[in-house]
Design a protein around this motif. Structure first.
Motif, PDB file in Angstrom:
ATOM      1  N   MET A  73      -6.406   3.142  -1.658  1.00 32.59           N
ATOM      2  CA  MET A  73      -5.129   3.508  -1.038  1.00 32.59           C
ATOM      3  C   MET A  73      -4.996   4.274   0.252  1.00 32.59           C
ATOM      4  SD  MET A  73      -3.247   5.272  -4.593  1.00 32.59           S
ATOM      5  CE  MET A  73      -3.190   4.465  -6.161  1.00 32.59           C
ATOM      6  N   ARG A  90       0.846  -1.318   0.073  1.00 29.25           N
ATOM      7  CA  ARG A  90      -0.095   0.037   0.072  1.00 29.25           C
ATOM      8  C   ARG A  90       0.940   1.431   0.131  1.00 29.25           C
ATOM      9  NH1 ARG A  90      -1.003   3.193   4.197  1.00 29.25           N
ATOM     10  NH2 ARG A  90      -2.686   4.621   4.106  1.00 29.25           N
ATOM     11  N   ALA A  91       1.947   1.358   0.876  1.00 34.40           N
ATOM     12  CA  ALA A  91       2.643   2.417   1.095  1.00 34.40           C
ATOM     13  C   ALA A  91       3.386   2.769  -0.560  1.00 34.40           C
ATOM     14  CB  ALA A  91       3.875   2.366   1.892  1.00 34.40           C
ATOM     15  N   PHE A 111      -1.904   6.354 -14.851  1.00 33.45           N
ATOM     16  CA  PHE A 111      -1.442   5.398 -14.023  1.00 33.45           C
ATOM     17  C   PHE A 111      -2.283   4.167 -13.746  1.00 33.45           C
ATOM     18  CE2 PHE A 111      -0.172   3.608  -9.618  1.00 33.45           C
ATOM     19  CZ  PHE A 111       1.087   3.871  -9.641  1.00 33.45           C
ATOM     20  N   ALA A 122       1.772  11.233   1.987  1.00 30.85           N
ATOM     21  CA  ALA A 122       2.343  11.534   3.098  1.00 30.85           C
ATOM     22  C   ALA A 122       1.306  12.215   4.131  1.00 30.85           C
ATOM     23  CB  ALA A 122       3.233  12.876   3.001  1.00 30.85           C
ATOM     24  N   VAL A 123       0.382  12.776   3.752  1.00 28.46           N
ATOM     25  CA  VAL A 123      -0.867  13.157   4.458  1.00 28.46           C
ATOM     26  C   VAL A 123      -1.532  12.176   5.223  1.00 28.46           C
ATOM     27  CG1 VAL A 123      -2.727  14.792   4.567  1.00 28.46           C
ATOM     28  CG2 VAL A 123      -0.911  15.525   3.296  1.00 28.46           C
ATOM     29  N   SER A 124      -1.630  11.074   4.434  1.00 31.00           N
ATOM     30  CA  SER A 124      -2.582   9.840   4.798  1.00 31.00           C
ATOM     31  C   SER A 124      -1.718   8.914   5.634  1.00 31.00           C
ATOM     32  CB  SER A 124      -3.112   9.092   3.544  1.00 31.00           C
ATOM     33  OG  SER A 124      -3.555  10.063   2.853  1.00 31.00           O
ATOM     34  N   GLY A 125      -0.362   9.404   6.305  1.00 27.54           N
ATOM     35  CA  GLY A 125       0.181   8.786   7.202  1.00 27.54           C
ATOM     36  C   GLY A 125       1.387   7.596   6.663  1.00 27.54           C
ATOM     37  N   THR A 155       3.881   5.850  -4.878  1.00 29.44           N
ATOM     38  CA  THR A 155       4.085   5.928  -6.408  1.00 29.44           C
ATOM     39  C   THR A 155       3.046   7.018  -6.929  1.00 29.44           C
ATOM     40  OG1 THR A 155       5.483   3.986  -6.237  1.00 29.44           O
ATOM     41  CG2 THR A 155       4.635   4.624  -8.440  1.00 29.44           C
ATOM     42  N   PHE A 156       2.097   6.763  -6.684  1.00 31.59           N
ATOM     43  CA  PHE A 156       0.921   7.546  -7.522  1.00 31.59           C
ATOM     44  C   PHE A 156       0.690   8.947  -7.030  1.00 31.59           C
ATOM     45  CE2 PHE A 156      -3.737   8.471  -7.674  1.00 31.59           C
ATOM     46  CZ  PHE A 156      -3.971   8.521  -8.694  1.00 31.59           C
ATOM     47  N   ASP A 157       0.757   8.859  -5.906  1.00 33.14           N
ATOM     48  CA  ASP A 157       0.581  10.523  -5.194  1.00 33.14           C
ATOM     49  C   ASP A 157       1.212  10.744  -3.962  1.00 33.14           C
ATOM     50  OD1 ASP A 157      -0.592  12.855  -4.577  1.00 33.14           O
ATOM     51  OD2 ASP A 157      -2.550  12.197  -5.114  1.00 33.14           O
ATOM     52  N   ARG A 168     -10.974   8.257   5.012  1.00 34.82           N
ATOM     53  CA  ARG A 168     -10.006   8.326   6.041  1.00 34.82           C
ATOM     54  C   ARG A 168     -10.962   8.694   7.338  1.00 34.82           C
ATOM     55  NH1 ARG A 168      -5.177   8.153   6.373  1.00 34.82           N
ATOM     56  NH2 ARG A 168      -4.871   9.376   7.940  1.00 34.82           N
ATOM     57  N   GLU A 173       2.197  13.228  -2.362  1.00 29.43           N
ATOM     58  CA  GLU A 173       1.839  14.478  -1.412  1.00 29.43           C
ATOM     59  C   GLU A 173       0.746  13.859  -0.380  1.00 29.43           C
ATOM     60  OE1 GLU A 173       1.046  18.106  -2.774  1.00 29.43           O
ATOM     61  OE2 GLU A 173       1.738  19.133  -1.105  1.00 29.43           O
ATOM     62  N   VAL A 174      -0.203  13.463  -1.254  1.00 32.51           N
ATOM     63  CA  VAL A 174      -1.438  12.734  -0.330  1.00 32.51           C
ATOM     64  C   VAL A 174      -1.032  11.591   0.410  1.00 32.51           C
ATOM     65  CG1 VAL A 174      -3.740  11.928  -0.739  1.00 32.51           C
ATOM     66  CG2 VAL A 174      -2.988  13.618  -2.130  1.00 32.51           C
ATOM     67  N   TYR A 190       9.713  28.782  -0.524  1.00 34.50           N
ATOM     68  CA  TYR A 190      10.693  27.549  -1.370  1.00 34.50           C
ATOM     69  C   TYR A 190      12.030  28.130  -1.554  1.00 34.50           C
ATOM     70  CZ  TYR A 190       5.705  25.934  -1.599  1.00 34.50           C
ATOM     71  OH  TYR A 190       4.538  25.938  -1.319  1.00 34.50           O
ATOM     72  N   VAL A 203      -1.703  14.426 -10.422  1.00 35.26           N
ATOM     73  CA  VAL A 203      -1.344  12.970 -10.900  1.00 35.26           C
ATOM     74  C   VAL A 203      -1.437  12.780 -12.407  1.00 35.26           C
ATOM     75  CG1 VAL A 203      -2.388  12.168  -8.478  1.00 35.26           C
ATOM     76  CG2 VAL A 203      -3.847  12.292 -10.434  1.00 35.26           C
ATOM     77  N   TYR A 238      -6.634  15.032   2.452  1.00 34.52           N
ATOM     78  CA  TYR A 238      -6.265  16.113   1.546  1.00 34.52           C
ATOM     79  C   TYR A 238      -6.937  15.806   0.173  1.00 34.52           C
ATOM     80  CZ  TYR A 238      -3.042  18.966  -1.443  1.00 34.52           C
ATOM     81  OH  TYR A 238      -2.448  19.769  -2.154  1.00 34.52           O
ATOM     82  N   LEU A 286       2.658   1.682  -3.357  1.00 39.90           N
ATOM     83  CA  LEU A 286       1.748   2.048  -4.429  1.00 39.90           C
ATOM     84  C   LEU A 286       1.146   3.380  -4.284  1.00 39.90           C
ATOM     85  CD1 LEU A 286      -0.326   1.420  -7.000  1.00 39.90           C
ATOM     86  CD2 LEU A 286      -1.767   0.495  -5.258  1.00 39.90           C
ATOM     87  N   PHE A 287       0.821   3.758  -2.992  1.00 41.01           N
ATOM     88  CA  PHE A 287       0.304   5.174  -2.685  1.00 41.01           C
ATOM     89  C   PHE A 287       1.233   6.154  -2.987  1.00 41.01           C
ATOM     90  CE2 PHE A 287      -2.926   7.212   0.494  1.00 41.01           C
ATOM     91  CZ  PHE A 287      -3.306   8.235  -0.746  1.00 41.01           C
ATOM     92  N   PRO A 333       7.762  20.572  -3.269  1.00 42.61           N
ATOM     93  CA  PRO A 333       6.588  21.369  -3.695  1.00 42.61           C
ATOM     94  C   PRO A 333       6.839  22.764  -4.113  1.00 42.61           C
ATOM     95  CG  PRO A 333       7.162  20.960  -1.222  1.00 42.61           C
ATOM     96  CD  PRO A 333       8.117  20.396  -1.936  1.00 42.61           C
ATOM     97  N   GLN A 355      -1.206  -3.231   5.188  1.00 40.45           N
ATOM     98  CA  GLN A 355      -0.223  -2.789   4.100  1.00 40.45           C
ATOM     99  C   GLN A 355      -0.039  -3.684   2.849  1.00 40.45           C
ATOM    100  OE1 GLN A 355       1.804  -0.287   3.400  1.00 40.45           O
ATOM    101  NE2 GLN A 355       1.581   0.907   5.297  1.00 40.45           N
ATOM    102  N   ARG A 385      -6.739   3.396   2.889  1.00 36.94           N
ATOM    103  CA  ARG A 385      -7.233   2.779   3.767  1.00 36.94           C
ATOM    104  C   ARG A 385      -6.052   2.826   4.952  1.00 36.94           C
ATOM    105  NH1 ARG A 385      -5.387  -3.119   2.060  1.00 36.94           N
ATOM    106  NH2 ARG A 385      -4.125  -2.346   0.313  1.00 36.94           N
ATOM    107  N   ARG A 389      -0.361  23.791   2.335  1.00 38.35           N
ATOM    108  CA  ARG A 389       0.711  22.830   2.762  1.00 38.35           C
ATOM    109  C   ARG A 389       1.254  23.053   4.167  1.00 38.35           C
ATOM    110  NH1 ARG A 389       2.812  22.994  -3.223  1.00 38.35           N
ATOM    111  NH2 ARG A 389       2.365  20.806  -3.613  1.00 38.35           N
TER     112      ARG A 389
END
Lengths: 292, 261
Positions: B98, A155-156, B88, A168-171, A161-163, B153, A165-166, B20, B84, B77, A158-159, A289, B105, B100, B54
């Motif tokens: 993703m 999961r980590a 993909f 990171a916010v999602s743990g 790789t795809f996105d 979430r 920034e989100v 930045y 993105v 977020y 895949l997430f 960013p 994992q 969850r 941010r």
């Protein structure tokens, strides 16, 4: 049938088949993340960088040169990650300087002092003949480690790789996952270096994953297909290498390239559409960013 | 709920400077997000709206000042759609899954996780698209999918970057209603928008940003010609229609005519 069975009577070929298949599968598996993250150029640079460590480690610790080259590779991988994220110099340029300098150092050391392990040509283009039992064990260990990493951090990975920034916010600890991926990548390159060769490893990181992407829109299936395609390239390439009398790495990559052309011909526009964004670089501007 | 934020604080920014590569984009920002807040951050391109988001998310460290928040705060977020690659290789269901919980994992979702994804996709009206590749969605459907991923979430606070950018009027209404419902359910909402009439005018609380916080308050307080000129650097007319503020861009032609008398 005899064509398939005849080389199997030789122990070196049995060993070579195992190593080539495993190498192809390993690079195919890890290559999915490299390709989808737009990091193909990092894989290319890292393989050249590791070559420098490979040559240097033979000089200073002949019995432990794989360990020395491994540490050099991990240090290079982490340096590349850091440069990619923080450098104000263009990421491509910075990585180009680091990795080609390391490669040039390797060539210089090989030319001046020779090698106590694989020859210069074998390190560059790959050869199954000189591979030791220790190296086979190393390849098996790295393959198991990589498969466990992909499975247990699915999961980590895949997430992020795809996105990222989100994620990171999602743990997801994105920095740690990226560092772990670079370490696994450098170990995979090191383990397959003497089989595929330093100049061709990058190709096997990319080709199976790109073919798999052309065949499917599912991430899970892409992982499976890419691993299977890498395995097939390794096995078929090994047979062709035996009959053609050319280095194994060369044949493995040529089989991969031929498969790419065949799949492209069959999937046509759909395959091209699926693989359309794979050349996007993960450069400094993409990782840091910048939007305001 | 009023939406202007009087409940317990979730995130506090005090005297924050941020930017930045040593170049500050925002200076001296003091901004507190409360449990019952529903805020829109408005400002021109390059004003620092996403930078402020941010800072709240914690993905950008401040150059100066302090940021305080509970480490256990559940945040979600929703980024801009173009962040993105829509090529993909994932389906809508895989994308939503993703987000969850981190303790699982493994490649396979549990039965409960699959049921939660089904519920959230149904709530957003895209239940029948679960097995589609994300490239096959329209802009509005992509936005709904991102919202579904955020909702999975079960957040205490949801932060959204230009959630109605690039979507049609109908989707914009749906997104506004969904956010209003979530706010009623107790989720704090902070979003950025450059859409003054379609989005900002409908929100209970606005923060005007242009390298600093120019003004903060209800649309009636901040959607005035003076505040908008300070924020956007251009004169705008504000008219009332059915109790709502509507901003009319004077345009360069009318501004020039007014200046020449």
């Amino acid at each position: 049938m005899d064509t398939l069975l005849e080389p199997l009577q030789y122990a070196f070929f049995q060993k070579g088949l195992l190593v080539a298949g495993l190498s192809g599968a390993l690079l195919g598996l890890i290559g999915v993340y490299i390709v989808l993250r737009g990091m193909s150029y990092i894989g290319h640079g890292l393989s050249h960088s590791i070559f420098g460590g490979f040559a240097a480690a033979q000089l200073f610790a002949a019995n432990f040169y794989m360990l020395g080259a491994g540490l050099w590779g991990i240090a290079s991988a982490l340096a590349i990650t850091s440069v990619t994220k923080r450098s104000r110099l263009g990421a491509d340029a910075a990585i180009g300087v680091i990795t080609t300098a390391s490669f040039a150092l390797g060539v210089a050391l090989f030319a001046k002092f020779g090698s106590s392990g694989p020859s210069f040509e074998n390190a560059l283009f790959g050869s199954i003949l000189g591979i030791s039992a220790q190296q086979i064990l190393g390849l098996v260990a790295v393959s198991v480690l990589t498969a466990a990493f992909v499975f247990l951090r699915y999961r980590a990975l895949l997430f992020s790789t795809f996105d990222p920034e989100v994620a990171a916010v999602s743990g997801v600890n994105v920095s740690r996952i990226e560092a772990m991926l670079m370490i696994v990548l450098s170990l995979a390159i090191l383990a397959t270096l003497t089989v595929i060769g330093v100049t061709l490893v990058a190709a096997m990181l990319v080709i199976p994953a790109v073919i798999a992407r052309m065949l499917t829109d599912s991430f899970g299936r892409m992982l499976g297909y890419s691993t299977a395609i890498g395995l097939a390239c390794g096995l078929i390439g090994m047979y062709l290498s035996y009959y053609a009398g050319v280095p194994s790495g060369t044949m493995i990559v040529l089989v991969g390239a031929s498969l790419f052309v065949i799949v492209l011909a069959f999937t046509g526009g759909r395959g091209l559409r699926r693989s359309a964004d794979l050349d996007a670089h993960t450069d400094a501007s993409a990782l840091a960013p910048v939007a305001r | 709920m009023t939406g202007i934020g009087v409940g317990p604080e979730l995130i506090s920014l005090d005297g924050v400077v941020a930017g930045y590569t040593h170049h500050p984009v925002l200076t001296d920002v003091t901004f507190h997000v409360h449990e019952d807040q529903f805020t829109g951050i408005v400002g021109p391109s390059g004003a620092g709206k996403t930078t402020l988001l941010r800072l709240l998310l914690g993905t950008l460290a401040p150059m100066a000042g302090t940021i305080t928040k509970d480490p256990a705060l559940r945040m979600a977020y929703v980024p801009q759609l173009e962040t993105v690659s829509w090529n993909f290789p994932v389906t809508v269901r895989e994308c939503v899954l993703m987000s969850r919980r981190a303790r699982n994992q493994l490649p396979w979702a549990s039965r409960a996780e699959k049921a939660s994804v089904g519920d959230v996709l149904e709530r957003l009206g895209i239940g029948d698209l679960a097995d589609r590749h994300i490239r096959e969605l329209s802009g509005g459907q992509q936005q709904r999918m991102f919202l579904a991923r955020a909702l999975l979430r079960q957040p205490q606070i949801m932060l959204l970057d230009e959630p109605t950018s690039g979507v049609d009027v109908s989707t914009r209404h749906d997104v506004l209603h969904l956010l209003a419902d979530l706010h009623e359910e107790g989720v704090a909402i902070v979003l950025t928008t450059h859409d003054l009439n379609g989005m900002a005018a409908h929100l209970p609380h606005l923060v005007c940003v242009n390298e600093r916080i120019v003004a903060s308050g209800s649309p009636a307080d901040v959607m005035t010609p003076d505040v908008l000129e300070q924020t956007f650097g251009a004169r705008m007319e504000v008219v009332e229609h059915l109790g709502m503020r509507i901003v009319v861009d004077e345009g360069p032609h009318r501004s020039a005519m007014r200046e020449t008398g």
